[in-house]
Structure formats: C-alpha cells, structure tokens
Design a protein around this motif. Sequence first.
Motif, mmCIF file in Angstrom:
data_model
loop_
_atom_site.group_PDB
_atom_site.id
_atom_site.type_symbol
_atom_site.label_atom_id
_atom_site.label_comp_id
_atom_site.label_asym_id
_atom_site.label_seq_id
_atom_site.Cartn_x
_atom_site.Cartn_y
_atom_site.Cartn_z
ATOM 1 N N TRP A 1 -29.682 -23.473 20.361
ATOM 2 C CA TRP A 1 -30.336 -22.720 21.422
ATOM 3 C C TRP A 1 -30.409 -23.553 22.699
ATOM 4 C CZ3 TRP A 1 -30.766 -17.812 20.519
ATOM 5 C CH2 TRP A 1 -31.101 -17.318 19.261
ATOM 6 N N ILE A 2 -30.238 -22.903 23.845
ATOM 7 C CA ILE A 2 -30.532 -23.568 25.116
ATOM 8 C C ILE A 2 -32.025 -23.861 25.141
ATOM 9 C CG2 ILE A 2 -30.570 -23.346 27.622
ATOM 10 C CD1 ILE A 2 -28.137 -21.420 27.330
ATOM 11 N N LEU A 3 -32.827 -22.861 24.856
ATOM 12 C CA LEU A 3 -34.275 -22.975 24.630
ATOM 13 C C LEU A 3 -34.568 -22.185 23.369
ATOM 14 C CD1 LEU A 3 -35.888 -22.276 28.142
ATOM 15 C CD2 LEU A 3 -35.710 -24.489 26.996
ATOM 16 N N ASP A 4 -35.263 -22.764 22.439
ATOM 17 C CA ASP A 4 -35.611 -22.073 21.199
ATOM 18 C C ASP A 4 -36.490 -20.872 21.545
ATOM 19 O OD1 ASP A 4 -36.676 -21.195 18.767
ATOM 20 O OD2 ASP A 4 -36.878 -23.229 17.975
ATOM 21 N N PRO A 5 -36.065 -19.656 21.191
ATOM 22 C CA PRO A 5 -36.857 -18.479 21.546
ATOM 23 C C PRO A 5 -38.266 -18.496 20.965
ATOM 24 C CG PRO A 5 -35.004 -17.872 20.122
ATOM 25 C CD PRO A 5 -34.841 -19.309 20.472
ATOM 26 N N GLU A 6 -38.458 -19.207 19.879
ATOM 27 C CA GLU A 6 -39.796 -19.296 19.277
ATOM 28 C C GLU A 6 -40.762 -20.074 20.165
ATOM 29 O OE1 GLU A 6 -40.606 -17.674 16.410
ATOM 30 O OE2 GLU A 6 -38.553 -16.897 16.386
ATOM 31 N N THR A 7 -40.248 -20.882 21.094
ATOM 32 C CA THR A 7 -41.108 -21.713 21.942
ATOM 33 C C THR A 7 -41.391 -21.080 23.302
ATOM 34 O OG1 THR A 7 -39.273 -22.939 22.943
ATOM 35 C CG2 THR A 7 -40.182 -23.797 20.854
ATOM 36 N N ALA B 1 -35.920 -27.035 37.573
ATOM 37 C CA ALA B 1 -34.834 -27.495 38.435
ATOM 38 C C ALA B 1 -34.311 -28.871 38.025
ATOM 39 C CB ALA B 1 -35.297 -27.522 39.888
ATOM 40 N N GLU B 2 -35.077 -29.636 37.290
ATOM 41 C CA GLU B 2 -34.605 -30.962 36.863
ATOM 42 C C GLU B 2 -33.563 -30.862 35.759
ATOM 43 O OE1 GLU B 2 -37.495 -34.002 36.161
ATOM 44 O OE2 GLU B 2 -38.765 -33.281 37.801
ATOM 45 N N ILE B 3 -33.781 -29.974 34.804
ATOM 46 C CA ILE B 3 -32.816 -29.811 33.711
ATOM 47 C C ILE B 3 -31.933 -28.580 33.922
ATOM 48 C CG2 ILE B 3 -34.187 -31.086 32.024
ATOM 49 C CD1 ILE B 3 -35.112 -28.361 30.879
ATOM 50 N N ASN B 4 -32.171 -27.860 35.037
ATOM 51 C CA ASN B 4 -31.390 -26.677 35.414
ATOM 52 C C ASN B 4 -31.309 -25.641 34.302
ATOM 53 O OD1 ASN B 4 -30.698 -26.960 38.187
ATOM 54 N ND2 ASN B 4 -29.416 -28.692 37.607
ATOM 55 N N ILE B 5 -32.473 -25.287 33.772
ATOM 56 C CA ILE B 5 -32.587 -24.216 32.785
ATOM 57 C C ILE B 5 -33.591 -23.195 33.302
ATOM 58 C CG2 ILE B 5 -33.322 -23.607 30.446
ATOM 59 C CD1 ILE B 5 -32.279 -26.304 29.501
ATOM 60 N N CYS B 6 -33.241 -21.930 33.123
ATOM 61 C CA CYS B 6 -34.102 -20.837 33.558
ATOM 62 C C CYS B 6 -34.111 -19.772 32.459
ATOM 63 C CB CYS B 6 -33.543 -20.255 34.851
ATOM 64 S SG CYS B 6 -34.624 -19.098 35.712
ATOM 65 N N ALA B 7 -35.259 -19.139 32.257
ATOM 66 C CA ALA B 7 -35.376 -18.080 31.253
ATOM 67 C C ALA B 7 -36.255 -16.964 31.804
ATOM 68 C CB ALA B 7 -35.971 -18.620 29.955
ATOM 69 N N GLY B 8 -35.913 -15.764 31.408
ATOM 70 C CA GLY B 8 -36.692 -14.603 31.802
ATOM 71 C C GLY B 8 -36.386 -13.450 30.874
ATOM 72 N N PHE B 9 -36.903 -12.280 31.222
ATOM 73 C CA PHE B 9 -36.701 -11.150 30.332
ATOM 74 C C PHE B 9 -36.633 -9.843 31.100
ATOM 75 C CE2 PHE B 9 -41.295 -11.753 30.568
ATOM 76 C CZ PHE B 9 -41.780 -10.466 30.747
ATOM 77 N N LEU B 10 -36.084 -8.863 30.405
ATOM 78 C CA LEU B 10 -36.070 -7.477 30.848
ATOM 79 C C LEU B 10 -36.686 -6.656 29.736
ATOM 80 C CD1 LEU B 10 -35.159 -5.069 32.664
ATOM 81 C CD2 LEU B 10 -33.016 -5.079 31.358
ATOM 82 N N ASP B 11 -37.736 -5.924 30.054
ATOM 83 C CA ASP B 11 -38.287 -4.967 29.096
ATOM 84 C C ASP B 11 -37.468 -3.696 29.224
ATOM 85 O OD1 ASP B 11 -40.312 -6.537 27.939
ATOM 86 O OD2 ASP B 11 -41.665 -6.134 29.611
ATOM 87 N N VAL B 12 -36.673 -3.405 28.209
ATOM 88 C CA VAL B 12 -35.749 -2.279 28.221
ATOM 89 C C VAL B 12 -36.516 -1.015 27.852
ATOM 90 C CG1 VAL B 12 -33.598 -1.364 27.270
ATOM 91 C CG2 VAL B 12 -33.882 -3.848 27.549
ATOM 92 N N THR B 13 -36.466 -0.014 28.735
ATOM 93 C CA THR B 13 -37.209 1.230 28.510
ATOM 94 C C THR B 13 -36.249 2.392 28.261
ATOM 95 O OG1 THR B 13 -37.244 2.037 30.787
ATOM 96 C CG2 THR B 13 -38.922 0.380 30.193
ATOM 97 N N ASP B 14 -36.820 3.516 27.874
ATOM 98 C CA ASP B 14 -35.993 4.711 27.695
ATOM 99 C C ASP B 14 -35.694 5.393 29.029
ATOM 100 O OD1 ASP B 14 -38.481 5.781 28.275
ATOM 101 O OD2 ASP B 14 -38.601 6.993 26.467
ATOM 102 N N GLN B 15 -36.128 4.789 30.135
ATOM 103 C CA GLN B 15 -35.860 5.326 31.468
ATOM 104 C C GLN B 15 -34.672 4.647 32.148
ATOM 105 O OE1 GLN B 15 -37.701 8.072 32.607
ATOM 106 N NE2 GLN B 15 -38.260 7.912 30.447
ATOM 107 N N GLU B 16 -33.989 3.733 31.470
ATOM 108 C CA GLU B 16 -32.837 3.044 32.057
ATOM 109 C C GLU B 16 -31.759 4.069 32.400
ATOM 110 O OE1 GLU B 16 -33.312 -0.140 32.619
ATOM 111 O OE2 GLU B 16 -35.020 -0.380 31.282
ATOM 112 N N PHE B 17 -31.021 3.840 33.472
ATOM 113 C CA PHE B 17 -30.039 4.816 33.940
ATOM 114 C C PHE B 17 -28.940 5.100 32.918
ATOM 115 C CE2 PHE B 17 -27.928 0.901 35.263
ATOM 116 C CZ PHE B 17 -26.591 1.169 35.055
ATOM 117 N N TRP B 18 -28.675 4.190 32.024
ATOM 118 C CA TRP B 18 -27.579 4.345 31.064
ATOM 119 C C TRP B 18 -27.979 5.046 29.771
ATOM 120 C CZ3 TRP B 18 -29.325 1.875 26.821
ATOM 121 C CH2 TRP B 18 -30.224 0.802 27.008
#
Length: 173
Positions: free
Chosen positions: A6-12, A46-63
């Motif tokens: 893992w780049i970042l362990d999702p459990e952490t 910015a020191e280790i150049n790692i970034c993490a985020g999320f998208l809460d996927v809904t039933d309103q997405e255009f696709w």
Amino acid sequence: MAGKDWILDPETLDYSNIVADLEAIRQVNSQRGEMEHLTAIIFDDAEINICAGFLDVTDQEFWVAGHMPGMPLMPGVIICEAAAQMCSYHALKHNLLGCEVMGFGALNNVRFRGAVIPGDRLTVVCKLTKMRRNRIVVSQFQAIVGSNLVCDGEISGIPLPTDELRKLATRGN
C-alpha cells in the motif's frame, strides 16, 4: 494486497481528519459540477509527496442511469479521473509543476481489480514518483473501497497552456 504494497495502509486512514473539504479543493482544482470527483482530502504531505482523499459515490452520479442500467458500475475512466484530480490537487497545492492548471499526460499500467457502485466510498491515494518542473509530474495511484484495491496504476500530469485554451474556448462565442 499485503500491507507493504500500500502507498498508505487504508486501515490507518483517518476519514474524520478533513484536510480540505470540497470548497478548499475548488480553490485548487478547476473541475466543477458533475466533473468533480473528490469529496474531501484526508492526507496531504508535501515532504513525502503523498496525498489521499475520497469520493462518496451516490446514486445521483451522472453515469448511474446509463452505465449498466440495473447494476450501475462506476466507469473506470471516472476512477482514473478521480486519481487525476487527487494528483492535481497535491501538485497544484504545493506548486510542484509551476502552472495554474494540470492536464492528463499519460496513464500507464492501469489495472481494474474491483467494482465501485453507488453507496461506496472511493478512496484515492497518490504518491509522486517523478517530477520535472514546468514539464511533468508522475504519480503512482491506488483506488480503494474499504480495504479492497479496485484500481491502480501510474498517472502523469502536464501543465496546460491556460491562456491559449481560454482564447480557443471563447473563439466560438
């Protein structure tokens, strides 16, 4: 996938530690409306150049209505777009590329390994691996649902010539 991969362990990951909400992301990234594929940033170093985020996927997405009616699956290209927006956020926030707007340069070795459906929280983690200021940034990315890897690969971002593109966009008006 073993934890060491893992780049970042999702459990952490701490989803309550919002580093940037949607409004803060909008201060950095240009996408709006149905093309916004990040809900929040939860890690940005910015020191280790790692970034993490999320998208809460809904039933309103255009696709949802058209991509596999009756069993909506998030298109792989949208997963890659979420990764691009994550990488763009990190590079632009820390002025790594020296530009106003980043665009896709390349996708390499992308593998889709699982499904993303409405109700899922899609986590995207990116790690900068190469950089040439004013030319290119290259990042490894992983897209995760729960503790399952659903997509990974390498993504490159390049500076976009914003002045020229704005002139082209207004030419037809």
